[in-house]
Design a protein around this motif. Structure first.
Motif, short mmCIF file in Angstrom:
data_model
loop_
_atom_site.label_atom_id
_atom_site.label_comp_id
_atom_site.label_asym_id
_atom_site.label_seq_id
_atom_site.Cartn_x
_atom_site.Cartn_y
_atom_site.Cartn_z
N ARG A 118 0.83 -1.21 0.00
CA ARG A 118 0.00 0.00 0.00
C ARG A 118 0.86 1.26 0.00
NH1 ARG A 118 -4.85 0.30 4.22
NH2 ARG A 118 -5.44 -1.49 2.91
N ALA A 119 1.96 1.22 0.76
CA ALA A 119 2.85 2.38 0.81
C ALA A 119 3.51 2.60 -0.55
CB ALA A 119 3.91 2.18 1.89
N PHE A 120 3.89 1.51 -1.21
CA PHE A 120 4.52 1.63 -2.52
C PHE A 120 3.54 2.19 -3.54
CE2 PHE A 120 6.17 0.32 -6.58
CZ PHE A 120 7.54 0.52 -6.45
N THR A 121 2.31 1.71 -3.51
CA THR A 121 1.29 2.23 -4.43
C THR A 121 1.07 3.72 -4.21
OG1 THR A 121 0.19 0.06 -4.48
CG2 THR A 121 -1.09 1.97 -5.20
N GLY A 122 1.06 4.14 -2.94
CA GLY A 122 0.91 5.56 -2.64
C GLY A 122 2.07 6.38 -3.16
N ALA A 123 3.29 5.80 -3.14
CA ALA A 123 4.47 6.52 -3.63
C ALA A 123 4.36 6.81 -5.12
CB ALA A 123 5.72 5.70 -3.33
N LEU A 124 3.64 5.97 -5.85
CA LEU A 124 3.50 6.17 -7.29
C LEU A 124 2.67 7.41 -7.63
CD1 LEU A 124 3.01 2.48 -8.47
CD2 LEU A 124 5.05 3.90 -8.70
N ALA A 125 1.99 7.97 -6.64
CA ALA A 125 1.26 9.21 -6.86
C ALA A 125 2.18 10.42 -6.88
CB ALA A 125 0.19 9.38 -5.79
N VAL A 126 3.43 10.24 -6.45
CA VAL A 126 4.41 11.32 -6.44
C VAL A 126 5.12 11.33 -7.79
CG1 VAL A 126 6.47 12.24 -5.31
CG2 VAL A 126 4.70 11.08 -3.96
N GLU A 127 5.04 12.44 -8.50
CA GLU A 127 5.48 12.50 -9.88
C GLU A 127 6.95 12.07 -10.07
OE1 GLU A 127 5.69 15.72 -13.61
OE2 GLU A 127 4.88 16.30 -11.65
N GLY A 128 7.84 12.57 -9.24
CA GLY A 128 9.25 12.25 -9.41
C GLY A 128 9.54 10.77 -9.32
N PHE A 129 8.92 10.12 -8.35
CA PHE A 129 9.12 8.68 -8.20
C PHE A 129 8.42 7.92 -9.32
CE2 PHE A 129 7.92 4.48 -6.48
CZ PHE A 129 9.19 3.98 -6.25
N ARG A 130 7.21 8.35 -9.67
CA ARG A 130 6.44 7.67 -10.72
C ARG A 130 7.21 7.68 -12.05
NH1 ARG A 130 2.20 10.53 -10.49
NH2 ARG A 130 2.62 11.91 -12.26
N ASP A 131 7.81 8.79 -12.41
CA ASP A 131 8.53 8.89 -13.68
C ASP A 131 9.73 7.94 -13.70
OD1 ASP A 131 6.73 10.79 -14.48
OD2 ASP A 131 8.06 12.50 -14.14
N LYS A 132 10.45 7.86 -12.59
CA LYS A 132 11.59 6.96 -12.53
C LYS A 132 11.15 5.50 -12.53
CE LYS A 132 15.21 9.84 -10.49
NZ LYS A 132 14.59 11.11 -10.90
N TRP A 133 10.01 5.22 -11.92
CA TRP A 133 9.48 3.86 -11.92
C TRP A 133 9.08 3.44 -13.33
CZ3 TRP A 133 9.74 -0.30 -9.21
CH2 TRP A 133 8.80 -1.33 -9.35
N ILE A 134 8.46 4.33 -14.07
CA ILE A 134 8.06 4.02 -15.45
C ILE A 134 9.30 3.73 -16.31
CG2 ILE A 134 7.06 5.00 -17.56
CD1 ILE A 134 5.05 6.47 -15.73
N ALA A 135 10.35 4.53 -16.14
CA ALA A 135 11.58 4.31 -16.89
C ALA A 135 12.21 2.97 -16.51
CB ALA A 135 12.57 5.45 -16.63
N HIS A 136 12.15 2.63 -15.22
CA HIS A 136 12.67 1.35 -14.76
C HIS A 136 11.90 0.19 -15.39
CE1 HIS A 136 13.84 -1.90 -12.06
NE2 HIS A 136 12.56 -2.09 -11.79
N LEU A 137 10.58 0.29 -15.42
CA LEU A 137 9.76 -0.78 -15.99
C LEU A 137 10.05 -0.95 -17.48
CD1 LEU A 137 6.29 -0.28 -14.26
CD2 LEU A 137 8.09 -1.93 -13.69
N ALA A 138 10.30 0.15 -18.18
CA ALA A 138 10.61 0.06 -19.60
C ALA A 138 11.90 -0.72 -19.83
CB ALA A 138 10.73 1.47 -20.20
N ARG A 139 12.90 -0.48 -18.99
CA ARG A 139 14.16 -1.22 -19.11
C ARG A 139 13.94 -2.71 -18.82
NH1 ARG A 139 16.03 3.45 -16.44
NH2 ARG A 139 15.95 2.37 -14.41
N GLU A 140 13.17 -2.98 -17.77
CA GLU A 140 12.91 -4.37 -17.41
C GLU A 140 12.11 -5.09 -18.49
OE1 GLU A 140 14.10 -6.16 -14.70
OE2 GLU A 140 15.35 -4.36 -14.71
N LEU A 141 11.20 -4.37 -19.14
CA LEU A 141 10.40 -4.97 -20.21
C LEU A 141 11.29 -5.41 -21.36
CD1 LEU A 141 7.70 -5.73 -21.47
CD2 LEU A 141 7.48 -3.36 -22.26
N ARG A 142 12.28 -4.60 -21.68
CA ARG A 142 13.21 -4.97 -22.76
C ARG A 142 13.97 -6.24 -22.39
NH1 ARG A 142 13.69 0.77 -23.08
NH2 ARG A 142 15.48 0.80 -21.67
N LYS A 143 14.36 -6.36 -21.10
CA LYS A 143 15.06 -7.56 -20.66
C LYS A 143 14.16 -8.79 -20.74
CE LYS A 143 18.11 -5.22 -17.35
NZ LYS A 143 18.48 -5.12 -15.90
#
Length: 216
Positions: A118-143
């Protein structure tokens, strides 16, 4: 999973050292304070199962040191490695799932961060963290795509060549794991891997220098 919930609040799992973690991981550096306060560090011994297929996710895990693997059983009964988490998040796709679809097992003694879901999901509402998380997921998707493509190849030789070409540079790769562990990642028995490597080396398709593999 109740056992994870108990461990998150257990006194023997102290709050992490965020100063040093932030220097090593831009993603952790962006984690909001509200999520940091609820995050705990935990240590698990080699071969311990962190969670099993069918368990309900209660936390997101970040491997600080050591290695934790996501595993499934192949039709032949062998282990197929879906992810090797070293200094990174584990099982990111489980965030919006009701159950895990594989097992997580420590390949060596490991130290992790456990972030309540729940805490992690709440963190995704913060723009700075959300943007870095999206970039991380894109890298992992390529892998993941590369790994899926590799497992779809029919022969051991094809999988070996694909791994070297996608994970290495200029036809050269330095393995950071044992060949037995590499066989699991390739979805092969270690006997099939050793046999194919020997054949490729004999035919001058491959040069093997300890952990360095070079396509000829």
């Amino acid at each position: 999973m109740a056992t994870i919930e108990r461990e998150l609040s257990a006194p023997r799992h102290p709050a992490p050292d965020w100063k040093s973690l932030s220097l090593e991981s831009p993603l952790l550096a962006a984690l909001p304070e509200s999520a940091r306060r609820l995050t705990r560090s935990m240590e698990i011994e080699r071969e311990r199962t962190l969670f099993s297929r069918g368990d309900s996710p209660q936390a997101m895990f970040f491997v600080i040191s050591g290695e934790v693997r996501l595993l499934r059983r192949s039709k032949a009964g062998g282990e197929v490695v879906l992810q090797r988490a070293q200094r990174g998040f584990l099982a990111e796709a489980s965030l919006d799932q009701s159950t895990y679809h594989c097992d997580a097992v420590a390949a060596e003694p490991s130290r992790l961060l456990a972030l309540p879901r729940r805490a992690f999901t709440g963190a995704l509402a913060v723009e700075g963290f959300r943007d870095k998380w999206i970039a991380h997921l894109a890298r992992e998707l390529r892998k993941v795509r590369a790994h899926t493509e590799r497992l779809s190849l029919k022969t051991a030789r094809e999988r070996i060549v694909h791994f070297i070409e996608t994970e290495g540079e200029g036809g050269v790769v330095d393995l950071n794991q044992s060949k037995k562990d590499w066989a699991s990642e390739l979805g092969l028995t270690h006997e099939a891997l050793y046999r194919t490597l020997a054949q490729m080396e004999k035919c001058s398709e491959l040069r093997i220098d300890q952990s360095r593999l070079t396509l000829q």
